[in-house]
Write a protein that holds these residues in place. Sequence first.
Motif, short mmCIF file in Angstrom:
data_model
loop_
_atom_site.label_atom_id
_atom_site.label_comp_id
_atom_site.label_asym_id
_atom_site.label_seq_id
_atom_site.Cartn_x
_atom_site.Cartn_y
_atom_site.Cartn_z
N VAL A 124 -33.11 -40.40 13.65
CA VAL A 124 -33.59 -39.36 12.73
C VAL A 124 -32.82 -38.05 12.87
O VAL A 124 -32.95 -37.17 12.02
CB VAL A 124 -35.10 -39.11 12.93
N SER A 125 -32.04 -37.91 13.92
CA SER A 125 -31.30 -36.66 14.13
C SER A 125 -29.80 -36.90 13.97
O SER A 125 -29.25 -37.86 14.49
CB SER A 125 -31.57 -36.13 15.55
N GLY A 126 -29.16 -36.01 13.19
CA GLY A 126 -27.71 -36.08 13.06
C GLY A 126 -27.22 -37.29 12.28
O GLY A 126 -27.98 -38.04 11.70
N ARG A 127 -25.92 -37.47 12.25
CA ARG A 127 -25.23 -38.61 11.63
C ARG A 127 -25.47 -38.75 10.14
O ARG A 127 -24.96 -39.66 9.50
CB ARG A 127 -25.59 -39.92 12.33
N GLY A 128 -26.29 -37.91 9.53
CA GLY A 128 -26.43 -37.92 8.09
C GLY A 128 -27.43 -38.89 7.52
O GLY A 128 -27.48 -39.08 6.30
N TRP A 129 -28.23 -39.54 8.36
CA TRP A 129 -29.22 -40.48 7.84
C TRP A 129 -30.47 -39.72 7.43
O TRP A 129 -31.10 -39.04 8.25
CB TRP A 129 -29.55 -41.55 8.88
N ASP A 130 -30.84 -39.83 6.16
CA ASP A 130 -31.95 -39.06 5.60
C ASP A 130 -33.25 -39.86 5.71
O ASP A 130 -33.48 -40.78 4.94
CB ASP A 130 -31.65 -38.70 4.14
N PHE A 131 -34.09 -39.48 6.65
CA PHE A 131 -35.38 -40.14 6.82
C PHE A 131 -36.48 -39.49 5.99
O PHE A 131 -37.59 -40.01 5.93
CB PHE A 131 -35.79 -40.14 8.30
N SER A 132 -36.18 -38.36 5.35
CA SER A 132 -37.23 -37.60 4.67
C SER A 132 -37.75 -38.32 3.43
O SER A 132 -38.88 -38.08 3.00
CB SER A 132 -36.70 -36.21 4.28
N ARG A 133 -36.96 -39.20 2.85
CA ARG A 133 -37.38 -39.89 1.62
C ARG A 133 -37.89 -41.30 1.88
O ARG A 133 -38.25 -42.01 0.94
CB ARG A 133 -36.20 -39.94 0.63
N ILE A 134 -37.92 -41.70 3.12
CA ILE A 134 -38.36 -43.05 3.44
C ILE A 134 -39.87 -43.17 3.25
O ILE A 134 -40.64 -42.32 3.71
CB ILE A 134 -37.96 -43.42 4.88
N VAL A 135 -40.28 -44.21 2.56
CA VAL A 135 -41.70 -44.50 2.36
C VAL A 135 -42.04 -45.75 3.16
O VAL A 135 -41.44 -46.81 2.95
CB VAL A 135 -42.02 -44.72 0.87
N ILE A 136 -42.98 -45.63 4.06
CA ILE A 136 -43.34 -46.73 4.95
C ILE A 136 -44.54 -47.47 4.36
O ILE A 136 -45.59 -46.87 4.11
CB ILE A 136 -43.70 -46.23 6.35
N PRO A 137 -44.43 -48.77 4.13
CA PRO A 137 -45.59 -49.54 3.66
C PRO A 137 -46.73 -49.49 4.67
O PRO A 137 -46.50 -49.27 5.87
CB PRO A 137 -45.04 -50.96 3.51
#
Length: 221
Positions: free
Chosen positions: A143-156
């Motif tokens: 979740v930190s750095g490397r550019g992976w966007d976790f803010s839009r992830i929707v968890i079932p």
Amino acid sequence: MPQPPFPLDSGTLLLDGPAGPLEVAVDLPEPDQARPLVAVVCHPLPTEGGTMHNKVVTMLARALRELGATTVRFNFRGTGQSAGGFDHGSGEQDDLRCVVDWVRAARAGDALWLAGFSFGSYVSLSAAAGLQPDALISVAPPVSGRGWDFSRIVIPEVPWLVIQGDADEIVDAQAVYDWIDALPRKPQLVRMVDTSHFFHRKLIDLRGAIQHEVKAWPPLA
């Protein structure tokens, strides 16, 4: 081209993937332990040497197989015998969807779990809302750095386990805990003390943590 049948024995095969051949490894549990469950496991960042043979990935799969799951690992595009090139998580989600479609067509009556380590957890979580698995396992989600966007992830709304090492030198462990604290529905969280990103000398502990946390999940319960 039709996809190959689901194997009756453990081994590797090639699927017709979205970017060309997709290398897949299927491992079956002991016959007397088999449950109606297939777990698809995603590997870490290919550009940093991540493959389906990564030791955390293979231990994650082993832990689930010992509980009776059939496990499916695969190489993302551009890795091993899988065609194509790295696509920053987008094409890799397409690769995962291809594998899941094949599993569901062949094992329609089985539960489907998605699991991933590091970048693999980003891919599996990003695709989860569309794939609607029966459970999720995320090891060291980046979740930190490397550019992976976790803010839009929707968890079932399914059982979900997150395992994070407190001494992770690649993923900021506190960033993972802060992310979880901000979620409206929180996963089961296992914090592993003195544990690095690749779980050096902690792989057996990782296996135990996974098995302890998921043993009550259907269809294992």
